[in-house]
Design an enzyme around this catalytic site. Structure first.
Site, PDB file in Angstrom:
ATOM      1  N   GLY A  51      -0.075   0.369  -8.773  1.00  0.00           N
ATOM      2  CA  GLY A  51      -0.947  -0.734  -8.358  1.00  0.00           C
ATOM      3  C   GLY A  51      -0.185  -1.807  -7.611  1.00  0.00           C
ATOM      4  O   GLY A  51      -0.390  -3.005  -7.829  1.00  0.00           O
ATOM      5  N   ASN A 102       4.465   1.682  -6.463  1.00  0.00           N
ATOM      6  CA  ASN A 102       3.490   2.477  -5.709  1.00  0.00           C
ATOM      7  C   ASN A 102       2.523   1.593  -4.929  1.00  0.00           C
ATOM      8  O   ASN A 102       1.963   0.648  -5.485  1.00  0.00           O
ATOM      9  CB  ASN A 102       2.638   3.312  -6.663  1.00  0.00           C
ATOM     10  CG  ASN A 102       3.432   4.361  -7.403  1.00  0.00           C
ATOM     11  OD1 ASN A 102       4.648   4.439  -7.275  1.00  0.00           O
ATOM     12  ND2 ASN A 102       2.739   5.175  -8.160  1.00  0.00           N
ATOM     13  N   GLU A 109       3.583   9.120 -17.636  1.00  0.00           N
ATOM     14  CA  GLU A 109       2.876   7.838 -17.801  1.00  0.00           C
ATOM     15  C   GLU A 109       2.484   7.608 -19.251  1.00  0.00           C
ATOM     16  O   GLU A 109       2.036   8.509 -19.946  1.00  0.00           O
ATOM     17  CB  GLU A 109       1.622   7.803 -16.923  1.00  0.00           C
ATOM     18  CG  GLU A 109       0.810   6.511 -17.104  1.00  0.00           C
ATOM     19  CD  GLU A 109      -0.359   6.377 -16.131  1.00  0.00           C
ATOM     20  OE1 GLU A 109      -0.243   6.836 -14.981  1.00  0.00           O
ATOM     21  OE2 GLU A 109      -1.381   5.803 -16.529  1.00  0.00           O
ATOM     22  N   HIS A 111      -4.934  -0.346 -10.254  1.00  0.00           N
ATOM     23  CA  HIS A 111      -5.012   0.163  -8.883  1.00  0.00           C
ATOM     24  C   HIS A 111      -6.065  -0.621  -8.100  1.00  0.00           C
ATOM     25  O   HIS A 111      -7.077  -1.027  -8.645  1.00  0.00           O
ATOM     26  CB  HIS A 111      -5.416   1.644  -8.890  1.00  0.00           C
ATOM     27  CG  HIS A 111      -4.384   2.544  -9.477  1.00  0.00           C
ATOM     28  ND1 HIS A 111      -4.604   3.295 -10.599  1.00  0.00           N
ATOM     29  CD2 HIS A 111      -3.127   2.839  -9.084  1.00  0.00           C
ATOM     30  CE1 HIS A 111      -3.529   4.014 -10.874  1.00  0.00           C
ATOM     31  NE2 HIS A 111      -2.611   3.760  -9.970  1.00  0.00           N
ATOM     32  N   GLY A 112      -5.823  -0.801  -6.850  1.00  0.00           N
ATOM     33  CA  GLY A 112      -6.805  -1.474  -5.997  1.00  0.00           C
ATOM     34  C   GLY A 112      -6.619  -2.982  -6.026  1.00  0.00           C
ATOM     35  O   GLY A 112      -5.573  -3.481  -6.451  1.00  0.00           O
ATOM     36  N   ASN A 133      -0.835   1.942  -2.240  1.00  0.00           N
ATOM     37  CA  ASN A 133      -1.811   2.730  -1.495  1.00  0.00           C
ATOM     38  C   ASN A 133      -2.857   1.835  -0.833  1.00  0.00           C
ATOM     39  O   ASN A 133      -3.018   1.824   0.378  1.00  0.00           O
ATOM     40  CB  ASN A 133      -2.490   3.746  -2.419  1.00  0.00           C
ATOM     41  CG  ASN A 133      -3.565   4.524  -1.691  1.00  0.00           C
ATOM     42  OD1 ASN A 133      -3.359   4.947  -0.552  1.00  0.00           O
ATOM     43  ND2 ASN A 133      -4.723   4.704  -2.311  1.00  0.00           N
ATOM     44  N   THR A 134      -3.572   1.059  -1.643  1.00  0.00           N
ATOM     45  CA  THR A 134      -4.717   0.291  -1.127  1.00  0.00           C
ATOM     46  C   THR A 134      -4.335  -0.618   0.045  1.00  0.00           C
ATOM     47  O   THR A 134      -5.097  -0.756   1.003  1.00  0.00           O
ATOM     48  CB  THR A 134      -5.335  -0.552  -2.273  1.00  0.00           C
ATOM     49  OG1 THR A 134      -5.682   0.341  -3.323  1.00  0.00           O
ATOM     50  CG2 THR A 134      -6.564  -1.291  -1.812  1.00  0.00           C
ATOM     51  N   ASP A 168       1.075  12.364  -7.095  1.00  0.00           N
ATOM     52  CA  ASP A 168       0.706  11.105  -7.763  1.00  0.00           C
ATOM     53  C   ASP A 168      -0.400  11.379  -8.784  1.00  0.00           C
ATOM     54  O   ASP A 168      -1.413  12.008  -8.451  1.00  0.00           O
ATOM     55  CB  ASP A 168       0.212  10.129  -6.676  1.00  0.00           C
ATOM     56  CG  ASP A 168      -0.006   8.724  -7.197  1.00  0.00           C
ATOM     57  OD1 ASP A 168       0.696   8.322  -8.143  1.00  0.00           O
ATOM     58  OD2 ASP A 168      -0.876   8.024  -6.656  1.00  0.00           O
ATOM     59  N   HIS A 169      -0.218  10.933 -10.003  1.00  0.00           N
ATOM     60  CA  HIS A 169      -1.217  11.114 -11.076  1.00  0.00           C
ATOM     61  C   HIS A 169      -1.684  12.554 -11.207  1.00  0.00           C
ATOM     62  O   HIS A 169      -2.888  12.840 -11.180  1.00  0.00           O
ATOM     63  CB  HIS A 169      -2.429  10.198 -10.863  1.00  0.00           C
ATOM     64  CG  HIS A 169      -2.103   8.764 -11.097  1.00  0.00           C
ATOM     65  ND1 HIS A 169      -1.975   8.220 -12.359  1.00  0.00           N
ATOM     66  CD2 HIS A 169      -1.843   7.768 -10.230  1.00  0.00           C
ATOM     67  CE1 HIS A 169      -1.660   6.951 -12.247  1.00  0.00           C
ATOM     68  NE2 HIS A 169      -1.557   6.658 -10.976  1.00  0.00           N
TER      69      HIS A 169
END
Ligand code: 13P
Length: 287
Positions: free
Chosen positions: A208, A229, A135, A177-178, A231-232, A84-85
């Site tokens: 995000g 995606n 990206e 993100h977040g 994650n948080t 990722d990234h």
């Protein structure tokens, strides 16, 4: 066996659903995500940030752990292990370590340099049968300690990168993100529509995925997003369940917490989050 993300994303784009990428940070997260994917018969992408890769003792350890789990847990649904990234060097390291998919995030380079570096990695992935995500346009928020403000992608630049032969394309459309701030403007569907018009069949990626309202997720999928995606949200549910367990004080009569028991509620909470997302993205039963 790990697979490239190409086939699962081509099917998702054609079938108008999205495959979830869930980031992994340790053994418990990985196991929870794989078991949920298997139970729901959903394809899945395990995302590994460079920071998480370092934490888990390096990319080779991650590959060993995931391959071991696929066998020991009898996982038969399609699973891609994806950087990722990634930086240019990180992407090369993951290719060598046995990842089945990489993301090269060249969005902070001038477009010419992003194109040049992406082109080299596309070639390497083609030879080895791996999938590659690129990206364009910055995705805001924090990623591995780097905080950026979101920036919508230029659809013409997206076309230039898509034409290099990448498998999937992350285009910034106001996503971050977040957690999303109170005054967030929402996703720019205008940008997404324009990017999709220029890139045709290319599966688009929405980063995000935490906290985007369900109606916006569904609309994004209808406009060509085939990978989302998250994650948080896993982090938050893991934290909440672990905090509760500690507050309830279930330690071993003063001998401290049993690490296996301590992490079990968090692992269960991640399963619930992943299930909810797979249902929302429409990937259940699509393995
Ligand atoms: P969230 O942390 O906002 O879910 O985003 C995850 C992500 O996009 C990883 O690339």
């Amino acid at each position: 066996m790990l697979v490239s993300a190409k086939e699962m994303l081509t099917k998702a784009k054609a079938g108008k659903y999205a495959v979830g990428q869930f980031n992994i940070n340790n053994l418990e997260w990985t196991k929870s995500i794989l078991q949920t994917a298997q139970e729901l018969q959903s394809p899945v992408i395990l995302g590994v940030s460079e920071g998480a890769g370092k934490y888990m003792c390096g990319y080779k350890t991650v590959v060993g752990m995931v391959n071991g789990m696929l066998e020991e847990l009898n996982i038969t649904v399609p699973v891609a292990l994806h950087l990722d990234h990634g930086s240019f060097e990180g992407a090369k390291a993951c290719i060598n370590a046995g990842f089945s998919s990489i993301m090269f995030d060249g969005s902070h380079y001038p477009i010419e340099e992003n194109i040049e570096k992406t082109k080299q990695l596309v070639h390497a992935c083609d030879v080895l049968g791996l999938s590659i995500e690129a990206e364009v346009g910055a995705i805001g928020g924090e990623e591995d300690g780097v905080v950026g403000t979101g920036e919508c992608a230029d659809p013409d630049e997206c076309k230039m990168i898509a034409d290099l032969g990448v498998t999937m394309l992350a285009a910034g459309i106001g996503n971050i993100h977040g957690k999303y701030p109170e005054n967030w403007q929402g996703l720019s569907f205008e940008t997404l529509d324009a990017v999709q018009a220029k890139t045709g069949d290319m599966p688009l990626v929405l980063h995000g995925g935490t906290g985007i309202p369900s109606d916006m997720i569904k609309k994004a999928i209808s406009l060509g997003v085939a990978k989302i995606n998250v994650n948080t949200e896993c982090q938050l549910s893991f934290q909440e369940a672990t905090r509760k367990y500690i507050e309830e004080g279930k330690d071993l009569q003063g001998k401290g917490f049993d690490p296996r028991k301590l992490l079990a509620p968090g692992a269960e909470a991640i399963k619930a989050t992943v299930k909810e997302k797979m249902e929302l993205f429409g990937s259940v039963g699509k393995a």
